[in-house]
Scaffold this active site. Structure first.
Site, short mmCIF file in Angstrom:
data_model
loop_
_atom_site.label_atom_id
_atom_site.label_comp_id
_atom_site.label_asym_id
_atom_site.label_seq_id
_atom_site.Cartn_x
_atom_site.Cartn_y
_atom_site.Cartn_z
N PRO A 1 48.27 -12.48 5.68
CA PRO A 1 47.79 -13.21 6.85
C PRO A 1 48.94 -13.80 7.67
O PRO A 1 48.76 -14.15 8.83
CB PRO A 1 46.93 -14.35 6.26
CG PRO A 1 46.74 -14.02 4.83
CD PRO A 1 47.82 -13.07 4.41
N GLU B 1 47.51 -15.75 -4.76
CA GLU B 1 48.12 -16.54 -3.67
C GLU B 1 49.07 -15.70 -2.83
O GLU B 1 49.55 -16.11 -1.78
CB GLU B 1 48.88 -17.74 -4.24
CG GLU B 1 48.00 -18.91 -4.60
CD GLU B 1 47.06 -19.32 -3.48
OE1 GLU B 1 47.52 -19.54 -2.35
OE2 GLU B 1 45.84 -19.39 -3.74
N ASP C 1 38.97 5.23 23.69
CA ASP C 1 38.67 4.05 22.87
C ASP C 1 39.35 2.81 23.43
O ASP C 1 40.36 2.90 24.14
CB ASP C 1 39.18 4.26 21.44
CG ASP C 1 38.28 5.18 20.63
OD1 ASP C 1 37.10 5.31 20.98
OD2 ASP C 1 38.77 5.75 19.64
N ARG D 1 42.72 8.79 12.04
CA ARG D 1 41.82 9.31 13.08
C ARG D 1 42.58 9.75 14.33
O ARG D 1 42.02 10.44 15.18
CB ARG D 1 40.70 8.31 13.40
CG ARG D 1 41.17 7.04 14.06
CD ARG D 1 40.07 6.00 14.09
NE ARG D 1 38.96 6.37 14.97
CZ ARG D 1 38.99 6.28 16.28
NH1 ARG D 1 40.08 5.84 16.91
NH2 ARG D 1 37.95 6.62 17.01
C1 LIG Z 1 43.97 -14.69 -0.92
S1 LIG Z 1 45.13 -13.79 0.01
C2 LIG Z 1 46.54 -14.81 -0.01
C3 LIG Z 1 46.60 -15.71 1.16
C4 LIG Z 1 47.89 -16.51 1.27
N1 LIG Z 1 47.99 -17.50 0.24
C5 LIG Z 1 47.93 -17.17 2.63
O1 LIG Z 1 47.31 -18.21 2.79
O2 LIG Z 1 48.56 -16.62 3.57
C6 LIG Z 1 45.56 -12.47 -1.06
C7 LIG Z 1 46.10 -11.22 -0.37
O3 LIG Z 1 45.12 -10.70 0.49
C8 LIG Z 1 45.75 -10.01 1.56
N2 LIG Z 1 45.24 -10.58 2.82
C9 LIG Z 1 44.41 -11.63 2.94
N3 LIG Z 1 44.10 -11.88 4.23
C10 LIG Z 1 44.75 -10.95 4.95
C11 LIG Z 1 44.86 -10.68 6.34
N4 LIG Z 1 44.23 -11.42 7.25
N5 LIG Z 1 45.61 -9.64 6.74
C12 LIG Z 1 46.27 -8.88 5.84
N6 LIG Z 1 46.22 -9.10 4.50
C13 LIG Z 1 45.47 -10.11 4.06
C14 LIG Z 1 47.24 -10.20 1.39
O4 LIG Z 1 47.79 -9.04 0.80
C15 LIG Z 1 47.31 -11.40 0.47
O5 LIG Z 1 48.50 -11.39 -0.29
#
Ligand SMILES: C[S@@+](CC[C@H](N)C(=O)[O-])C[C@H]1O[C@@H](n2cnc3c(N)ncnc32)[C@H](O)[C@@H]1O
Length: 255
Positions: free
Chosen positions: A93, A120, A173, A158
């Protein structure tokens, strides 16, 4: 092109290779997907790949060493296949927002190693040592990087030649020319009594130039209404014609 996916949940991926348009990318040999189950690279009897965070706090952190061993295995497989080493993308994220221009660039590349986080997240030292790019799907938190990996591969595959039924369809698109897509209609042409139950007459006219003009105007109107930032970006990059600007001016007149 080749995707190598390092994941704790490889079982989420196989249906992606056997259904829908993306299946064609695999069947035709244009795309290859190798799954690297992270637990196979643990070094203890419990196949442990996570531990508590230094400094305390809730949640577990993915360990560096199993990830590094998985990446070494990916590089060895790429070398054995005489494939170029591909960049390492981590889903997070905190990464840059995935965009259509980035997807288009990836579609023209040899692929990537996709690292799916869980818990995490990943020990920062793996990121510092090995990750070339961190990508986010948006401002929300998923429980893992597997759905982002599938989303990225779907968006990329795609675009490969022959994957969509109609080669031209991805060019109309949303985002492919920087604007949102126009509305689409199909049979029946009249659904009920309300004015919006009728297909816009121009689409039934058979007049290709008028239809193209109507679609462009609808694209501009929808984008101006929902994503004015995209209008500004299209203007800044010179992608709006004089006719587009006239259309936008008339929209403002009547809004
Ligand atoms: C529970 S999340 C960890 C979130 C992290 N502690 C934070 O707050 O930024 C677990 C994993 O989900 C994936 N993930 C979660 N949300 C995401 C997003 N919006 N975009 C990309 N990957 C995401 C990532 O690989 C991340 O390491």
């Amino acid at each position: 092109m080749r995707f190598d996916v390092i994941t704790l949940f490889p079982e989420l991926f196989p249906p992606f290779q056997t259904v829908g348009v993306t299946r064609r990318a695999f069947d035709s040999g244009q795309a290859e997907l190798a799954l690297w189950p992270l637990r196979d690279f643990a070094d203890d009897a419990y196949r442990r790949v996570d531990d508590r965070a230094y400094g305390g706090g809730p949640g577990m952190v993915m360990l560096v060493q199993p990830l590094e061993r998985a990446l070494i295995a990916v590089r060895a497989a790429q070398a054995a296949a005489e494939a170029a080493p591909t960049p390492v993308i981590l889903f997070s994220p905190t990464g840059a927002r995935l965009s259509q221009p980035r997807v288009e660039a990836l579609a023209a590349s040899p692929g990537a190693v996709l690292v799916c986080g869980r818990y995490e997240g990943i020990d920062q030292r793996f990121i510092d040592r090995h990750v070339d790019e961190e990508l986010s799907l948006g401002d929300f938190v998923l429980s893992g990087g597997e759905l982002p990996a599938l989303a990225l591969m779907d968006a990329v595959l795609r675009l490969l030649p022959g994957v969509l039924n109609d080669e031209a369809s991805h060019r109309q698109d949303s985002f492919s020319d920087g604007l949102l897509d126009c509305p689409h209609y199909s049979r029946p042409d009249v659904l009920g009594d309300a004015p919006e139950d009728r297909v816009p007459p121009v689409l039934l006219s058979g007049h290709h130039a008028e239809i193209a003009r109507w679609r462009r105007e609808r694209q501009l109107a929808l984008t101006a209404h929902r994503r004015p930032d995209l209008i500004e970006a299209a203007r800044a990059s010179g992608r709006l014609s004089a006719a587009d600007e006239a259309c936008l001016r008339s929209l403002r007149l009547y809004s």
